[in-house]
Design an enzyme around this catalytic site. Structure first.
Site, short mmCIF file in Angstrom:
data_model
loop_
_atom_site.label_atom_id
_atom_site.label_comp_id
_atom_site.label_asym_id
_atom_site.label_seq_id
_atom_site.Cartn_x
_atom_site.Cartn_y
_atom_site.Cartn_z
N SER A 146 0.79 -1.01 0.35
CA SER A 146 0.07 -0.25 0.20
C SER A 146 0.60 1.16 -0.45
CB SER A 146 -0.92 0.01 1.01
OG SER A 146 -1.57 0.96 0.97
N LYS B 198 -0.49 7.88 0.68
CA LYS B 198 -1.49 8.02 0.55
C LYS B 198 -2.69 7.57 0.73
CE LYS B 198 1.21 10.06 -3.38
NZ LYS B 198 2.44 10.59 -2.62
N LYS C 82 -6.09 2.90 -2.65
CA LYS C 82 -4.87 2.20 -1.94
C LYS C 82 -5.93 1.72 -0.36
CE LYS C 82 -1.66 0.89 -3.06
NZ LYS C 82 -1.26 -0.28 -4.14
N ASN D 17 7.58 7.39 -0.65
CA ASN D 17 8.03 7.72 -1.30
C ASN D 17 9.66 6.77 -1.48
OD1 ASN D 17 6.07 9.38 -0.90
ND2 ASN D 17 7.61 10.71 -2.78
N SER E 208 13.15 4.84 -7.82
CA SER E 208 12.25 3.73 -8.02
C SER E 208 11.51 4.88 -9.16
CB SER E 208 10.97 2.93 -7.25
OG SER E 208 10.23 4.27 -6.89
N THR F 55 5.99 21.52 -7.33
CA THR F 55 4.63 21.99 -7.01
C THR F 55 4.77 23.05 -5.49
OG1 THR F 55 4.14 19.98 -5.44
CG2 THR F 55 3.82 19.92 -7.62
N GLU G 75 -3.55 16.35 -4.79
CA GLU G 75 -2.13 15.95 -3.97
C GLU G 75 -2.26 16.68 -2.72
OE1 GLU G 75 2.88 16.17 -4.94
OE2 GLU G 75 1.47 18.06 -5.89
#
Length: 261
Positions: A52, A55, A67, A95, A99, A120, A183
């Site tokens: 999972s 998030k 998830k 994170n 990957s 962002t 997000e």
């Protein structure tokens, strides 16, 4: 047939992709989990581990919601299986550095093309672990799982801006964009309702499934779960990436330890 252990990693894992392909996210991240559960029970698989995401905790995105439902299905499968031997548990990752699709790899690709690093927001923070840690968590969980647990590694969290400065250097150009739909500025590892059911191990947290006394008394499996983790100290606060941020020096050392710089 002939499969002893299943680690279910397949998913639509990107927030933006899932927001704009919601039906596909349901088919892959929810129906796909149900298919794994039914197939594992039918074929007498010993253990199923679902991967999972942080998030899934208080989700704001479609991906996080799927998830979370995946986790719920996996936990519930321990009751759904009847008298079959299969047991089901989950792991929650942050994170995974380097990957495919990770912010670290995105930064590296942008630098290779002499592009500014896209961020962002200055407020963004995330939990990070290495690929090796993620793999070790899965093997640890397969060894230790009794059924219904959610395993979470102890991870460090950092500002994305700090990561950009460490990877690119103090003066490397940065381009600020804006948060994607769904997000969050920070990630969480455990909800408020899970705190009292979360045991603290040496390098992991383990969330015990939430079930009432009647269900526990009727289940030998759940008695084993509670007996095993009852002796450990319980968590007493929420875990949020913006509240637990580590320094730039800690990040540099972490990347060196992971052999990424």
């Amino acid at each position: 047939a002939g499969v002893d252990y299943t680690i279910h990693c397949a998913a639509l894992k990107h927030v933006e992709i899932s927001e704009y392909n919601s039906f596909e996210a349901i088919l892959t991240n929810i129906i796909g989990v149900q298919n794994i559960i039914e197939s594992a029970i039918k074929n007498n698989v010993k253990k199923v581990l679902f991967t999972s995401s942080d998030k899934s905790v208080n989700p704001s995105s479609f991906m996080g919601t799927t998830k979370l439902l995946g986790e719920k299905l996996i936990t519930a499968a321990n009751n759904h299986k009847g008298n079959k031997q299969t047991i089901f548990s989950s792991v929650r990752f942050g994170n995974v550095l380097n990957s495919n699709g990770s912010i670290f790899k995105i930064f590296k690709n942008q630098m290779d093309k002499n592009l500014p690093l896209n961020i962002t927001s200055k407020k963004m923070s995330r939990y990070f672990l290495s690929i090796e840690q993620a793999v070790e968590l899965c093997f640890f969980s397969l060894r230790e799982m009794i059924g219904g647990e959610i395993f979470i590694p102890k991870m460090q969290s950092f500002d994305i801006l700090t990561l950009a400065r460490v990877v690119g250097g103090k003066n490397y150009p940065i381009n600020y964009t804006k948060p994607k739909i769904g997000e969050k500025f920070y990630e969480e590892l455990i909800t408020e309702t899970e705190i009292n059911r979360t045991s603290i191990l040496k390098s992991h947290f383990v969330i015990i499934p939430e079930l009432n006394k009647e269900m526990i008394n009727d289940s030998k499996l759940l008695k084993k779960v509670y007996k095993k983790y009852f002796k450990y100290k319980k968590l007493n606060r929420i875990l949020r990436s913006d509240l637990d941020k580590s320094s730039a020096g800690s990040l540099k050392q972490l990347l060196k330890d992971f052999k990424l710089i």
